[in-house]
Enzyme design. Sequence first.
Site, PDB file in Angstrom:
ATOM      1  N   ASP A 291     -10.491 -14.884   9.645  1.00  0.00           N
ATOM      2  CA  ASP A 291     -10.430 -14.200   8.365  1.00  0.00           C
ATOM      3  C   ASP A 291     -10.230 -12.712   8.633  1.00  0.00           C
ATOM      4  O   ASP A 291     -10.997 -12.112   9.391  1.00  0.00           O
ATOM      5  CB  ASP A 291     -11.723 -14.434   7.589  1.00  0.00           C
ATOM      6  CG  ASP A 291     -11.665 -13.877   6.189  1.00  0.00           C
ATOM      7  OD1 ASP A 291     -10.869 -14.395   5.387  1.00  0.00           O
ATOM      8  OD2 ASP A 291     -12.421 -12.924   5.898  1.00  0.00           O
TER       9      ASP A 291
ATOM     10  N   HIS B  35       1.379  -3.823  -0.819  1.00  0.00           N
ATOM     11  CA  HIS B  35       1.499  -5.250  -0.500  1.00  0.00           C
ATOM     12  C   HIS B  35       2.507  -5.530   0.605  1.00  0.00           C
ATOM     13  O   HIS B  35       2.347  -6.492   1.351  1.00  0.00           O
ATOM     14  CB  HIS B  35       1.822  -6.047  -1.764  1.00  0.00           C
ATOM     15  CG  HIS B  35       0.669  -6.106  -2.702  1.00  0.00           C
ATOM     16  ND1 HIS B  35      -0.359  -7.002  -2.548  1.00  0.00           N
ATOM     17  CD2 HIS B  35       0.355  -5.349  -3.785  1.00  0.00           C
ATOM     18  CE1 HIS B  35      -1.254  -6.811  -3.499  1.00  0.00           C
ATOM     19  NE2 HIS B  35      -0.849  -5.812  -4.273  1.00  0.00           N
TER      20      HIS B  35
ATOM     21  N   ASP C 126       1.748  -7.757   3.791  1.00  0.00           N
ATOM     22  CA  ASP C 126       2.608  -8.832   4.306  1.00  0.00           C
ATOM     23  C   ASP C 126       2.913  -8.629   5.780  1.00  0.00           C
ATOM     24  O   ASP C 126       2.958  -9.585   6.557  1.00  0.00           O
ATOM     25  CB  ASP C 126       3.912  -8.915   3.509  1.00  0.00           C
ATOM     26  CG  ASP C 126       3.722  -9.481   2.110  1.00  0.00           C
ATOM     27  OD1 ASP C 126       2.615  -9.981   1.800  1.00  0.00           O
ATOM     28  OD2 ASP C 126       4.695  -9.414   1.321  1.00  0.00           O
TER      29      ASP C 126
ATOM     30  N   ASN D 154      -4.068  -3.859   1.265  1.00  0.00           N
ATOM     31  CA  ASN D 154      -3.119  -3.932   0.146  1.00  0.00           C
ATOM     32  C   ASN D 154      -3.296  -2.748  -0.802  1.00  0.00           C
ATOM     33  O   ASN D 154      -2.319  -2.155  -1.257  1.00  0.00           O
ATOM     34  CB  ASN D 154      -3.287  -5.244  -0.626  1.00  0.00           C
ATOM     35  CG  ASN D 154      -2.623  -6.406   0.061  1.00  0.00           C
ATOM     36  OD1 ASN D 154      -1.671  -6.253   0.796  1.00  0.00           O
ATOM     37  ND2 ASN D 154      -3.143  -7.593  -0.184  1.00  0.00           N
TER      38      ASN D 154
ATOM     39  N   ASP E  51      -5.679 -14.353   3.356  1.00  0.00           N
ATOM     40  CA  ASP E  51      -5.840 -13.764   4.690  1.00  0.00           C
ATOM     41  C   ASP E  51      -6.643 -14.669   5.609  1.00  0.00           C
ATOM     42  O   ASP E  51      -7.270 -14.216   6.543  1.00  0.00           O
ATOM     43  CB  ASP E  51      -6.503 -12.388   4.585  1.00  0.00           C
ATOM     44  CG  ASP E  51      -7.911 -12.455   4.037  1.00  0.00           C
ATOM     45  OD1 ASP E  51      -8.247 -13.427   3.333  1.00  0.00           O
ATOM     46  OD2 ASP E  51      -8.694 -11.529   4.306  1.00  0.00           O
TER      47      ASP E  51
END
Length: 180
Positions: free
Chosen positions: A63, A76, A80, A71, A106
């Site tokens: 995680d 974003h 990514d 973000n 994630d």
Amino acid sequence: MDTHIVAAGLPALGWALHGGLLLRRLATARRDPLTGLHTRAGWTARAERLIAKHPDSLVLLVDLDDFKAINDTHGHAAGDAVLTATARRLSAWCGRHGIAGRLGGDEFVAIITDLGAANLFDLWSALDTPVTHNEQVVPVSASIGSCSPGIMPVPTLSDALSAADTAMYAAKGHGRRNTR
């Protein structure tokens, strides 16, 4: 040419093309479009087969720490980039001894069959390396939980994932960027 043969062959050709299209769509659905990793369904099917052959394998749950902040701070597109870098690093760590997948968001999973090749510190170090996106350095860290199904009374993937999840949250409880 006999028209009966052509008339009988056209529907068969149509069904063959349709079947091929459906198989291609199914294969695409089992891959995450952003990272190229197996999705939950694709990874689970493969991982269950690996556990059946190698009950002493190692199941990991990964995680990313503070991903929402990435973000929010960097955008974003940077998020990514972090997800694709994480996927690449996790896949490289698994190598030919395992497979990696993305559960969503994630959260990533992996299974490795060769415990001699499973140096968790190397994985943690790789995942803790910043990502550069649009000339910005984005800090990245991850918490990792692991479990070997072989230590369980019945080596099942769902029980190993549950134990890895518990270990991952225990690692997060001791501060982020930990491995258990």
